[in-house]
Motif scaffolding. Structure first.
Motif, PDB file in Angstrom:
ATOM      1  N   ILE A  82       0.838  -1.202   0.000  1.00  0.00           N
ATOM      2  CA  ILE A  82       0.000   0.000   0.000  1.00  0.00           C
ATOM      3  C   ILE A  82       0.869   1.247   0.000  1.00  0.00           C
ATOM      4  O   ILE A  82       0.589   2.233  -0.693  1.00  0.00           O
ATOM      5  N   ALA A  83       1.961   1.229   0.774  1.00  0.00           N
ATOM      6  CA  ALA A  83       2.870   2.378   0.804  1.00  0.00           C
ATOM      7  C   ALA A  83       3.485   2.631  -0.571  1.00  0.00           C
ATOM      8  O   ALA A  83       3.635   3.781  -1.000  1.00  0.00           O
ATOM      9  N   LEU A  84       3.834   1.551  -1.282  1.00  0.00           N
ATOM     10  CA  LEU A  84       4.477   1.700  -2.589  1.00  0.00           C
ATOM     11  C   LEU A  84       3.518   2.175  -3.679  1.00  0.00           C
ATOM     12  O   LEU A  84       3.887   2.992  -4.528  1.00  0.00           O
ATOM     13  N   ILE A  85       2.305   1.658  -3.663  1.00  0.00           N
ATOM     14  CA  ILE A  85       1.379   2.004  -4.751  1.00  0.00           C
ATOM     15  C   ILE A  85       0.614   3.294  -4.475  1.00  0.00           C
ATOM     16  O   ILE A  85      -0.042   3.814  -5.386  1.00  0.00           O
ATOM     17  N   LEU A  86       0.693   3.802  -3.250  1.00  0.00           N
ATOM     18  CA  LEU A  86      -0.088   4.987  -2.887  1.00  0.00           C
ATOM     19  C   LEU A  86       0.140   6.153  -3.847  1.00  0.00           C
ATOM     20  O   LEU A  86      -0.818   6.722  -4.382  1.00  0.00           O
ATOM     21  N   PRO A  87       1.405   6.553  -4.132  1.00  0.00           N
ATOM     22  CA  PRO A  87       1.604   7.661  -5.077  1.00  0.00           C
ATOM     23  C   PRO A  87       1.129   7.334  -6.493  1.00  0.00           C
ATOM     24  O   PRO A  87       0.651   8.210  -7.221  1.00  0.00           O
ATOM     25  N   VAL A  89      -1.385   5.252  -7.343  1.00  0.00           N
ATOM     26  CA  VAL A  89      -2.851   5.320  -7.339  1.00  0.00           C
ATOM     27  C   VAL A  89      -3.304   6.776  -7.342  1.00  0.00           C
ATOM     28  O   VAL A  89      -4.257   7.147  -8.039  1.00  0.00           O
ATOM     29  N   GLN A  90      -2.602   7.601  -6.587  1.00  0.00           N
ATOM     30  CA  GLN A  90      -2.938   9.023  -6.537  1.00  0.00           C
ATOM     31  C   GLN A  90      -2.796   9.663  -7.912  1.00  0.00           C
ATOM     32  O   GLN A  90      -3.639  10.470  -8.329  1.00  0.00           O
ATOM     33  N   ASP A  91      -1.753   9.280  -8.657  1.00  0.00           N
ATOM     34  CA  ASP A  91      -1.551   9.818 -10.002  1.00  0.00           C
ATOM     35  C   ASP A  91      -2.650   9.367 -10.961  1.00  0.00           C
ATOM     36  O   ASP A  91      -3.136  10.143 -11.779  1.00  0.00           O
ATOM     37  N   GLN A  92      -3.035   8.096 -10.866  1.00  0.00           N
ATOM     38  CA  GLN A  92      -4.010   7.585 -11.826  1.00  0.00           C
ATOM     39  C   GLN A  92      -5.395   8.168 -11.601  1.00  0.00           C
ATOM     40  O   GLN A  92      -6.066   8.566 -12.555  1.00  0.00           O
ATOM     41  N   PHE A  93      -5.845   8.217 -10.353  1.00  0.00           N
ATOM     42  CA  PHE A  93      -7.205   8.686 -10.071  1.00  0.00           C
ATOM     43  C   PHE A  93      -7.252  10.165  -9.690  1.00  0.00           C
ATOM     44  O   PHE A  93      -8.321  10.685  -9.372  1.00  0.00           O
ATOM     45  N   GLU A  94      -6.083  10.838  -9.710  1.00  0.00           N
ATOM     46  CA  GLU A  94      -5.981  12.273  -9.415  1.00  0.00           C
ATOM     47  C   GLU A  94      -6.655  12.620  -8.080  1.00  0.00           C
ATOM     48  O   GLU A  94      -7.580  13.432  -8.014  1.00  0.00           O
ATOM     49  N   ILE A  95      -6.154  11.975  -7.039  1.00  0.00           N
ATOM     50  CA  ILE A  95      -6.692  12.163  -5.689  1.00  0.00           C
ATOM     51  C   ILE A  95      -5.876  13.228  -4.958  1.00  0.00           C
ATOM     52  O   ILE A  95      -4.636  13.229  -5.024  1.00  0.00           O
ATOM     53  N   GLN A  96      -6.531  14.123  -4.255  1.00  0.00           N
ATOM     54  CA  GLN A  96      -5.850  15.147  -3.485  1.00  0.00           C
ATOM     55  C   GLN A  96      -5.143  14.520  -2.278  1.00  0.00           C
ATOM     56  O   GLN A  96      -5.527  13.453  -1.790  1.00  0.00           O
ATOM     57  N   ASP A  97      -4.115  15.225  -1.768  1.00  0.00           N
ATOM     58  CA  ASP A  97      -3.350  14.714  -0.626  1.00  0.00           C
ATOM     59  C   ASP A  97      -4.229  14.415   0.575  1.00  0.00           C
ATOM     60  O   ASP A  97      -4.025  13.432   1.293  1.00  0.00           O
ATOM     61  N   LYS A  98      -5.225  15.253   0.818  1.00  0.00           N
ATOM     62  CA  LYS A  98      -6.041  15.072   2.019  1.00  0.00           C
ATOM     63  C   LYS A  98      -6.958  13.852   1.928  1.00  0.00           C
ATOM     64  O   LYS A  98      -7.511  13.424   2.933  1.00  0.00           O
ATOM     65  N   TYR A  99      -7.114  13.279   0.733  1.00  0.00           N
ATOM     66  CA  TYR A  99      -7.963  12.086   0.571  1.00  0.00           C
ATOM     67  C   TYR A  99      -7.169  10.807   0.314  1.00  0.00           C
ATOM     68  O   TYR A  99      -7.698   9.710   0.489  1.00  0.00           O
ATOM     69  N   ILE A 100      -5.915  10.937  -0.101  1.00  0.00           N
ATOM     70  CA  ILE A 100      -5.183   9.740  -0.493  1.00  0.00           C
ATOM     71  C   ILE A 100      -4.927   8.818   0.705  1.00  0.00           C
ATOM     72  O   ILE A 100      -4.805   7.604   0.569  1.00  0.00           O
ATOM     73  N   ALA A 413       2.842   6.039  14.996  1.00  0.00           N
ATOM     74  CA  ALA A 413       4.133   6.618  14.633  1.00  0.00           C
ATOM     75  C   ALA A 413       4.740   5.917  13.420  1.00  0.00           C
ATOM     76  O   ALA A 413       5.234   6.573  12.488  1.00  0.00           O
ATOM     77  N   TYR A 414       4.695   4.588  13.429  1.00  0.00           N
ATOM     78  CA  TYR A 414       5.297   3.825  12.329  1.00  0.00           C
ATOM     79  C   TYR A 414       4.547   4.064  11.022  1.00  0.00           C
ATOM     80  O   TYR A 414       5.160   4.237   9.962  1.00  0.00           O
ATOM     81  N   THR A 415       3.218   4.108  11.107  1.00  0.00           N
ATOM     82  CA  THR A 415       2.419   4.332   9.904  1.00  0.00           C
ATOM     83  C   THR A 415       2.632   5.738   9.355  1.00  0.00           C
ATOM     84  O   THR A 415       2.734   5.929   8.145  1.00  0.00           O
ATOM     85  N   ALA A 416       2.713   6.722  10.256  1.00  0.00           N
ATOM     86  CA  ALA A 416       2.927   8.099   9.825  1.00  0.00           C
ATOM     87  C   ALA A 416       4.210   8.236   9.020  1.00  0.00           C
ATOM     88  O   ALA A 416       4.280   9.018   8.062  1.00  0.00           O
ATOM     89  N   PHE A 417       5.218   7.447   9.377  1.00  0.00           N
ATOM     90  CA  PHE A 417       6.483   7.504   8.636  1.00  0.00           C
ATOM     91  C   PHE A 417       6.476   6.562   7.442  1.00  0.00           C
ATOM     92  O   PHE A 417       6.813   6.947   6.317  1.00  0.00           O
ATOM     93  N   ASN A 418       6.079   5.312   7.674  1.00  0.00           N
ATOM     94  CA  ASN A 418       6.279   4.270   6.666  1.00  0.00           C
ATOM     95  C   ASN A 418       5.362   4.412   5.454  1.00  0.00           C
ATOM     96  O   ASN A 418       5.802   4.219   4.314  1.00  0.00           O
ATOM     97  N   VAL A 419       4.093   4.741   5.680  1.00  0.00           N
ATOM     98  CA  VAL A 419       3.147   4.799   4.565  1.00  0.00           C
ATOM     99  C   VAL A 419       3.531   5.877   3.561  1.00  0.00           C
ATOM    100  O   VAL A 419       3.364   5.713   2.353  1.00  0.00           O
ATOM    101  N   PHE A 420       4.081   6.973   4.070  1.00  0.00           N
ATOM    102  CA  PHE A 420       4.425   8.086   3.186  1.00  0.00           C
ATOM    103  C   PHE A 420       5.934   8.186   2.938  1.00  0.00           C
ATOM    104  O   PHE A 420       6.406   9.204   2.436  1.00  0.00           O
ATOM    105  N   TYR A 421       6.679   7.144   3.280  1.00  0.00           N
ATOM    106  CA  TYR A 421       8.130   7.180   3.106  1.00  0.00           C
ATOM    107  C   TYR A 421       8.549   7.443   1.655  1.00  0.00           C
ATOM    108  O   TYR A 421       9.451   8.255   1.417  1.00  0.00           O
ATOM    109  N   PRO A 422       7.948   6.767   0.655  1.00  0.00           N
ATOM    110  CA  PRO A 422       8.319   7.103  -0.730  1.00  0.00           C
ATOM    111  C   PRO A 422       8.109   8.581  -1.061  1.00  0.00           C
ATOM    112  O   PRO A 422       8.913   9.189  -1.777  1.00  0.00           O
TER     113      PRO A 422
END
Length: 586
Positions: A82-87, A89-100, A413-422
């Protein structure tokens, strides 16, 4: 007289039981098993520990460790995915940061309910069913998610995926612990190495699948790259191979501790004998056979006195959950009943036709299907609530509350860092816009750095630091690493600091996941681990939503929040009242 094999005991030798050719009046339920005194419970636990020591750490436990490790592997594999594909998926469906962040939160919603559901299922009906079905559910939703044609459908399917994978760590950890001799229980900490390998495998797949099939820069109308779909499909296929290994290639036995807690002493004896045969080629020792005989005769004594209706109801409820215990070890036959069906089926046939009962009805009539289902699920809900009560008993109250807080804070704490690490890598490097290939190379380094953490944790928990202070030291170190990552802009230094962070956070998680099942006794272990994991998933739900809002202001804010939360959780670890080093799991 016709006979058939016992269908409710899969894997056991086919024994003959009588089947009635007519429908006699319902038989009275067997008298309840008397409760064991604290001294008897201690003696029973000690006897089981002796039997497990005689069995030793052999072929069965090694195979089980690998298969339980696959559950931990799948847990982190999917979270890292999920952390890797998040950006992407955001590009494909054009999702704003506050919703991704909703995509990651959906995963954690499913994992939260999955942890509670599978943990309680393991305590009520046995570890075996939960162990087999968690990965089956994960496989189905993982493959289905790769075909999602909208962002919100993808979130829904990822929620289902999380429900399946959420039960792996609490159920698999409890199962492995209960099959392991006391002197080898430290291996539960080592099991977390599979957690690290899950992240490594996902990072490698991401490196090969995402850059070639994704857009380097934003494309008007949304990127049409299919890299993230290939990732989900590949990981779904990998999880399917794990299902084959668990269900088809390995014969799992039910936990002896679970069977003893449900007064199924004869079945526990059969399981122990079977594992002994798997681990040893020589015949059973006289001491082992004497202990087996003591286990099946000393602690299984029916209460033949008069008992109240309330006690009878409680006994029937336990019998419904646990099944009927055999009476003779030699022939392995059940206590005779009027029907070999489950207690629930018997309850439905009788229609709860007690005089003056709340659901009584006229003779010859039956309650409606919906009334029976409502009563059935109400009973299950009340049973689930009762299973939570021992966690807050005076003996465990402080430990339970601190463990819930620790799991929640560390997960946040771990999710706040890891999910958005890329995303952090792309925006904190010297150029401020690292290439996709460089980002995924850094992710591989980050994931590989976590592997030694599991090995180091296995050593440290057996030193003077024990479980509690090993957790605390690693958590304080993780907090410091996050702060350094936030302030340092050099790409090389950021990668080195994040590698140290990965090692320490993996070490931290390794001990947390092994400490929790060691604290609680077998009869509530699955529930305790499930609820603790649910607290973790609840924090995982909130964390991406808060971080998504923070990102719209400043990309460093989530890092400060992560460091502060790690720091608070480390302080809680210092105040844990129970140290489990050198203590046998009860």
């Amino acid at each position: 007289m016709p006979s058939t094999a016992d269908p409710s005991r899969p894997g056991q030798p086919h024994q003959s039981i009588s089947v009635r050719t007519s429908s006699p009046p319902p038989a009275m339920p067997p008298p309840p098993m008397r409760s064991l005194s604290p001294e008897e419970l201690l003696a029973q636990t000690s006897l089981l520990d002796n039997l497990m020591d005689d069995i030793g750490m052999g072929k069965f436990q090694k195979q089980l460790m690998f298969l339980c490790g696959l559950g931990w592997f799948a847990d982190n594999m999917w979270m890292q995915c999920i952390a890797l594909i998040l950006p992407r998926v955001q590009d494909q469906f054009e999702i704003q940061d506050k919703y991704i962040g909703i995509l990651s939160s959906s995963m954690f919603v499913g994992m939260m309910f999955g942890a509670m559901f599978w943990g309680m299922l393991a305590d009520a009906y046995g570890r075996k069913q939960a162990f087999n079905f968690t990965l089956i559910v994960t496989t189905f939703f993982g493959i289905a998610a790769s075909f999602a044609n909208s962002y919100w459908l993808l979130c829904l399917l990822i929620l289902g995926l999380g429900f399946g994978v959420g039960g792996n760590m609490p159920v698999d950890g409890a199962l492995f612990l209960e099959f392991t001799p006391k002197k080898n229980q430290y291996l539960l900490t080592f099991l977390s190495i599979f957690f690290s390998f899950g992240a490594v495998a996902t990072s490698l797949l991401g490196y090969f699948l995402l850059p070639p099939f994704s857009c380097e820069t934003h494309v008007e109308g949304g990127c049409r790259g299919r890299g993230w779909r290939y990732m989900l499909l590949a990981l779904g296929g990998l999880t399917l191979s794990m299902v084959v290994g668990r269900v088809i290639l390995f014969r799992l036995e039910e936990s002896p501790k679970f069977l003893l807690n449900h007064n199924r002493h004869q079945e526990a004896a059969v399981v122990l004998c079977r594992i002994f045969e798997i681990n040893h080629k020589e015949p059973q020792s006289d001491n082992f056979e004497e202990n087996i005989e003591a286990l099946t005769t000393r602690f299984q004594q029916p209460d033949t006195g008069i008992y109240s209706g309330e006690e009878s109801s409680s006994s029937e409820s336990e019998s419904s959950d646990a099944g009927t215990s055999p009476t003779e070890f030699g022939n392995m036959r059940r206590v005779p009943t009027s029907d070999p069906d489950s207690a629930l089926s018997r309850h439905r046939r009788l229609g709860s036709n007690q005089t003056g009962g709340p659901h009584s009805h006229e003779p010859g009539t039956r309650p409606s299907y919906f009334a029976r289902q409502r009563r059935h699920w109400k009973h299950k809900w009340n049973t689930a609530l009762r299973r939570l009560e021992p966690l807050l008993a005076p003996k465990f109250r402080l430990s339970t509350i601190l463990i819930w807080i620790i799991w929640a804070l560390v997960a946040f704490a771990y999710t706040a860092f890891n999910v958005f690490y890329p995303k952090f890598l792309q925006e904190h490097g010297q150029t401020g816009n690292e290439s996709l290939k460089q980002v995924y190379q850094d992710m591989i380094v980050y994931s590989l750095s976590g592997v030694p953490g599991s090995v180091l944790a296995t050593y440290m928990v057996e030193t003077f630091l024990g479980r509690r202070y090993t957790m605390a030291v690693s958590t304080f170190g993780t907090a410091l690493s996050v702060i350094l990552f936030a302030f340092l802009s050099s790409h090389t230094v950021s990668v080195v600091v994040s590698a140290i962070l990965s090692l320490l956070s993996t070490l931290n998680y390794a001990v947390i996941y092994s400490y929790t099942p060691e604290v609680f006794p077998s009869e509530i272990r699955g529930t305790a681990c499930g609820v603790a994991a649910a607290m973790s998933r609840l924090a995982g739900i909130v964390s991406p939503l808060i971080v998504g809002a923070m990102l719209t202001v400043n990309t460093s804010f989530p890092l400060y929040a992560s460091a502060l939360t790690f720091l608070i959780s480390g302080i809680c670890m210092v105040f844990l009242p129970i140290e489990t080093r050198g203590r046998a799991a009860t």
